[in-house]
Design an enzyme around this catalytic site. Sequence first.
Site, mmCIF file in Angstrom:
data_model
loop_
_atom_site.group_PDB
_atom_site.id
_atom_site.type_symbol
_atom_site.label_atom_id
_atom_site.label_comp_id
_atom_site.label_asym_id
_atom_site.label_seq_id
_atom_site.Cartn_x
_atom_site.Cartn_y
_atom_site.Cartn_z
ATOM 1 N N HIS A 62 0.813 -1.271 0.130
ATOM 2 C CA HIS A 62 -0.059 0.040 -0.014
ATOM 3 C C HIS A 62 0.859 1.305 0.013
ATOM 4 O O HIS A 62 0.869 1.871 -1.028
ATOM 5 C CB HIS A 62 -0.979 -0.003 1.213
ATOM 6 C CG HIS A 62 -1.799 -1.224 1.593
ATOM 7 N ND1 HIS A 62 -2.766 -1.342 0.582
ATOM 8 C CD2 HIS A 62 -1.934 -2.048 2.268
ATOM 9 C CE1 HIS A 62 -3.415 -2.332 1.046
ATOM 10 N NE2 HIS A 62 -2.846 -3.064 1.993
HETATM 11 O O1 RIB Z 1 -5.419 -0.053 4.511
HETATM 12 C C1 RIB Z 1 -3.810 0.020 4.379
HETATM 13 C C2 RIB Z 1 -3.400 1.196 5.398
HETATM 14 O O2 RIB Z 1 -3.443 0.739 6.403
HETATM 15 C C3 RIB Z 1 -1.849 1.087 4.893
HETATM 16 O O3 RIB Z 1 -1.360 2.441 5.300
HETATM 17 C C4 RIB Z 1 -1.325 0.142 6.191
HETATM 18 O O4 RIB Z 1 0.145 0.552 6.735
HETATM 19 C C5 RIB Z 1 -2.462 0.525 7.045
HETATM 20 O O5 RIB Z 1 -1.998 1.720 7.741
#
Ligand code: RIB
Length: 311
Positions: free
Chosen positions: A240
Amino acid sequence: MRQIIIDTDPGQDDAVAIMLALASSELKVLGITTVAGNVPLELTERNALMICEAAGFPNVPVFRGNAEPLKRKLITAEHVHGKTGLDGMKLFEPTIQLQSTSAVDFIINTIRKHNSNTITLCPLGPLTNIAEALTKAPDIAARIQQIVLMGGAYFEVGNVTPTAEFNIFVDPEAAHIVFRSGVPITVLPLDVTHKVLLTDERILRIASIGNQMGREVANMASFFERFDKEKYGSNGAPLHDPTVIAYLLYPEIFSGRFINVEIETQSELTRGMTVADWWGVTDRVANAMFIGDVDSDQFFEILIERLSKLP
Ligand code: RIB
Ligand code: CA
């Protein structure tokens, strides 16, 4: 050189994003502000210090942010990231210390001190610190160059509830403040992060870079992919947060639409949903560049090339 502040809740994917930023000479990381999210604040701040020290950047200042969302009880994600938040990485007690200034004051002071439109904020976790800074110092909104954040979802819907992505879900009131701030916002939602999957082949390539950070990233990936592979039946975990940094470096490998995005804060059923008007069916004013696609092969080429510059 683009000057950035990374606001983060490390988290293995946050760690990779921080490494990517530190390894990229196009970017100057003015500071790292920590927030509770994946794990509680005392761990996210320790993890941020550890990542900077391990990556060979002990002088990047790290600041303590909010331990709780603006109005709600903190919800964490140890089931995804492990108890430490960085399971898979070789952990150690960092020798570098947190700064004495708070995260929120660092954000405000830095934006006020620099020329207008020269600072980009890169939130990778719940938006509590950013919202508090905008509320405490409304004058900074007109001075921020851009907010490029990981959060939200539209076609991919939710990863923590059927309708909400984790970062927005944890603090929807903060997200509402940020999305209504008038600051130019670019959103890297699950729609795009679910296209950059850490497949076994990519993990092997990262492990084969031959340096310590390559090995650390491969080990972290092998840990945190187990949850997503089981949940989505995908052939790897989405990486992500590094999409935020890759977007700053190579926006041309991404595509999206400038649309209206509102945040659900009232309904408990859909709390934290990013109501993205992708098809333009309302007359709500566009307020965010919502990214929907990426060239994932190019993304990993960039990541591997940059990680190879670290120790
Ligand atoms: O949904 C994904 C996000 O939530 C990313 O930033 C992961 O690190 C968590 O913080
Ligand atoms: Ca994060």
